[in-house]
Write an enzyme that holds these catalytic residues in place. Structure first.
Site: not given
Ligand code: GLA
Length: 730
Positions: A527, A368, A615, A481, A535
């Protein structure tokens, strides 16, 4: 032949390698469900003896036969309003306002291959892999026909179902419920049900309880399949375990609101109904119109839950996921979100890319914040134009530099949304979903675009494809979202507004179909705030989905455990992130974070410049492990070795298809003083082969390992993990 019909008796049997499904239309044309279980080779109708329980509606044609009642018999697809008082599978309002649906057998057809459903995701198979049975029922008093479609994939032990409604009359019929699946289990006895509930950042937690009399439900009214419940369910015998006992599972290929209901009736019979959520569904069928429901997928196992999961993993991976990346090795990606959130420029990204390239990562994903005015989540959604000021140049220039380092490039979109503070919203407020005269509900400060509109789909197609053409982009993270409410579209008349929730999903699928067809080389990852739309419908377009915004390795154990009942590892986006973990504040060893993420489509979610040299060495090891174990994790059989009972460790195992090797992972989830050794089950090794265990080099037969399991001699401290390999020796 997986489908057989005895014409005279109107008896239908669907056989897969290990299961049989039976139905029969009786002399009144009522299609009864007789059996779903082991192969029995006989008509199971003998089980159907019903007492006169009173207060049952009796079929008029049955005269004085008080025991003949739709209310007590197992029905293949339950209509409504004609004497069956259990949950119905379908209901409709006719031109006269009546609501009854009395479905009777009319005809059947069988054909090679698997039916498909235009506009909706569905299991696909070649003509040699599947057969289709269609049984058409007709309402006794209207011109509505209801065709039950069954796709049988015998080798996979899979039966798919979808229903086609057709208005053959001259007046409109309004569907108010149109489930994909109705399954009556007449055998009596009791069942447990397993379903997957949760919340944002804690998705698909597993709950198993005994069924109770009455109705139990798992559903979503959020316009998405949701974090809160998943469109998948298992019914199992109370003593069913991972490796023994009977169980039936079902999932829906659908990404919108859904409803799974299970009713245990007065006779202790169980009815499962699954499909579109009727509260958010209505569909007007004009004369000659048809309506197809989303598809539901069923499987049965008499050998416990692991085998049931294997059936689902195979059908999803090989017959639902599609495209270049369906079976190809997935790139190891590094995502910028937890590394930078909105705070980045080209230099910061290039620094992450440089470090990632040196360590063996395959792809940088810019999350984002790269477009419009988007320095926080209050603005910019919809303006899919590159913010060249923030990137100090064009996207193409940035991508070229990343590619020159040997990395591919991926990018984030949240296409379905619009911010009120965006040029798109200012130009097209009518494209957003809101009800005239009401203030819209905001969520994460954003509104939804009306994806049922073709102009909205065209705008998004144009913008996304322009970005894909502008730079060499190999991956899209397709985010979503918020949940959907304020349902209203300017395109439909008042009496059809109830169609919008389903039309939205059809629009989403149409857009995804266009993009995935036109950009076949691009890997799409789904996502929705992590796993809010995890799903099988989305998996038809995106072969992997970001499993959860929660990257805490310990929480991920429960999230990935729940996901594993239906969804194969290849679909589960899983990344290593920094500690203290951004969601939980927990500190876990870097090694453990890698082991947990390796049980998924692997990647990183951190700034590699900020981790220690030690790491970094572990990253190199994890990257190598991902390649070494890829055939096991993505193509092998997956076994859950620990269950719902509280234990102080979790363990799982991948076994190669040819049983030549296996990888077992243990994570210690709890610790106490004077710790007892971990003892875990081992599963799926070939009984007559010998295997060397990587821990101490001991060689034992698969039979011994399977029977006796493995005891760890070293002590694992809290949150530590260990990988154990079993390799066949000649
Ligand atoms: C959602 C996604 C995250 C990220 C944010 C960006 O929460 O699950 O992984 O990409 O949006 O705003």
């Amino acid at each position: 032949m997986s489908i057989t019909v005895t014409e005279k008796e109107r008896f239908f049997s669907l056989k897969t390698a290990n299961s049989e499904y039976q139905m029969q239309a009786d002399s009144y044309g009522v299609l009864k469900h007789l059996w779903y279980g082991k192969i029995v080779h006989q008509n199971m109708g003998y089980l159907l003896e019903y007492p006169d329980v009173g207060f049952a509606g009796n079929l008029y044609e049955a005269g004085n036969q008080r025991t003949y009642s739709l209310n007590t018999m197992p029905l293949e697809y339950a209509g409504a309003g004609v004497g069956d008082f259990r949950i119905c599978a379908a209901s409709a309002v006719h031109a006269d306002g009546s609501r009854a649906l009395d479905l009777r057998y009319e005809r059947y057809t069988i054909r090679k291959g698997k039916y498909n459903i235009p506009g909706l995701p569905a299991v696909y198979a070649s003509d040699n892999e599947a057969e289709t049975l269609e049984i058409t029922l007709r309402d006794t008093a209207s011109s509505l026909s209801v065709t039950l479609r069954y796709g049988v994939l015998p080798e996979l032990d899979i039966i798919t179902r979808s229903v086609l409604f057709q208005n053959n009359g001259t007046t409109p019929i309004v569907l108010q419920k149109a489930a994909s699946l109705c399954l009556d289990l007449p055998q009596g006895g009791s069942w447990d049900w397993i379903h997957f509930h949760g919340r944002h950042a804690m998705e698909r937690l597993t709950e198993r309880t005994a069924l109770m009399h009455g109705i139990q439900e798992s559903s979503s009214t959020r316009g998405t399949s949701s974090h809160q419940q998943n469109p998948s369910v298992i019914l199992c015998e109370p003593d069913c375990t991972e490796n023994s006992g009977a169980c039936i599972g079902a999932f829906l290929l659908y990404s919108g609101s859904f409803q799974t209901q299970i009713e245990v009736d007065q006779l202790r019979q169980t009815r499962l109904v699954m499909g579109l959520h009727p509260d958010l569904f209505q569909w007007t069928l004009q004369p000659n119109d048809t309506f197809a429901t989303p598809e539901a997928v069923l499987s049965y196992s008499s050998n416990g839950l692991a085998q049931l999961s294997h059936h689902f993993h195979q059908v999803i991976r090989e017959h639902i996921c599609r495209g270049t990346y369906q079976l190809a090795e997935r790139p190891i990606l590094i995502n910028s979100w937890e590394a930078a959130y909105f705070d980045f420029d080209d230099q910061k990204l290039l620094k992450i890319a440089k470090e990632a390239a040196a360590i063996g990562v395959d792809m940088l994903v810019l999350d984002d914040g790269w477009f419009g005015k988007r320095d926080d989540d209050c603005s910019g959604l919809g303006d899919w134009f590159v913010n060249e000021k923030k990137l100090n140049g064009s996207l193409c220039h940035l991508v070229e530099q990343v590619r020159a380092m040997g990395l591919k490039f991926g990018i984030w979109f949240e296409p379905e949304m619009v911010s009120e503070d965006s040029d798109l919203y200012r130009a097209h407020p009518e494209w957003s979903i809101q009800i005239p005269g009401r203030k819209p509900t905001r969520s994460r400060y954003q509104l939804l675009l009306d994806l049922s509109r073709s102009d909205v789909q065209d705008y998004l197609y144009e913008r996304i494809s322009a970005i894909l053409k502008e730079a060499d982009i190999s991956y899209i993270k397709w985010d979503m979202n918020r949940s959907i409410c304020d349902w209203y579209t300017t395109l439909l008349p008042a009496d059809q507004q109830g169609e919008l929730p389903h039309r939205y999903i059809l629009g989403l699928y149409a857009l995804l179909e266009r993009l995935t067809t036109d950009f076949p080389e691009v890997l799409f990852e789904g996502c929705s705030g992590g796993g809010g739309r995890f799903d099988a419908g989305m998996l038809y377009y995106c072969p992997q989905i970001w499993c959860s915004d929660n990257t805490d390795a310990i929480n991920r154990l429960s999230i990935q455990y729940g996901s594993s009942f239906f969804y194969p590892i290849s679909t589960v986006g899983s990344h290593v992130s920094v500690c203290p973990n951004h969601q939980t504040g927990r500190v876990t060893p870097f090694w453990t974070r890698g082991d947990v993420a390796l049980a998924g489509s692997f990647g990183y979610e951190m700034d590699l410049n900020k981790i220690s040299d030690e790491e970094k060495e572990m990253v190199k090891e994890q990257v190598a492990a991902m390649h070494t174990y890829y055939d096991l994790t993505h193509e092998g059989l997956y076994y859950r070795l620990t269950g719902l009972k509280k234990q102080d460790f979790m363990a799982w195992e991948f076994v190669a298809k040819d049983q030549s090797r296996a990888l077992l992972t243990i994570v210690k989830t709890d610790a106490e003083g004077n710790m007892l050794p971990v003892h875990t089950k081992v599963c799926g090794l070939a009984e007559n082969k010998l295997y060397r265990c990587s821990l101490d080099g001991e060689i034992r037969s698969g039979r011994t390992w399977n029977c006796a399991g493995l005891t760890l001699h070293q002590v694992l401290k809290e949150y530590e993990s260990i990988r154990v390999e079993f390799t066949e020796v000649e």
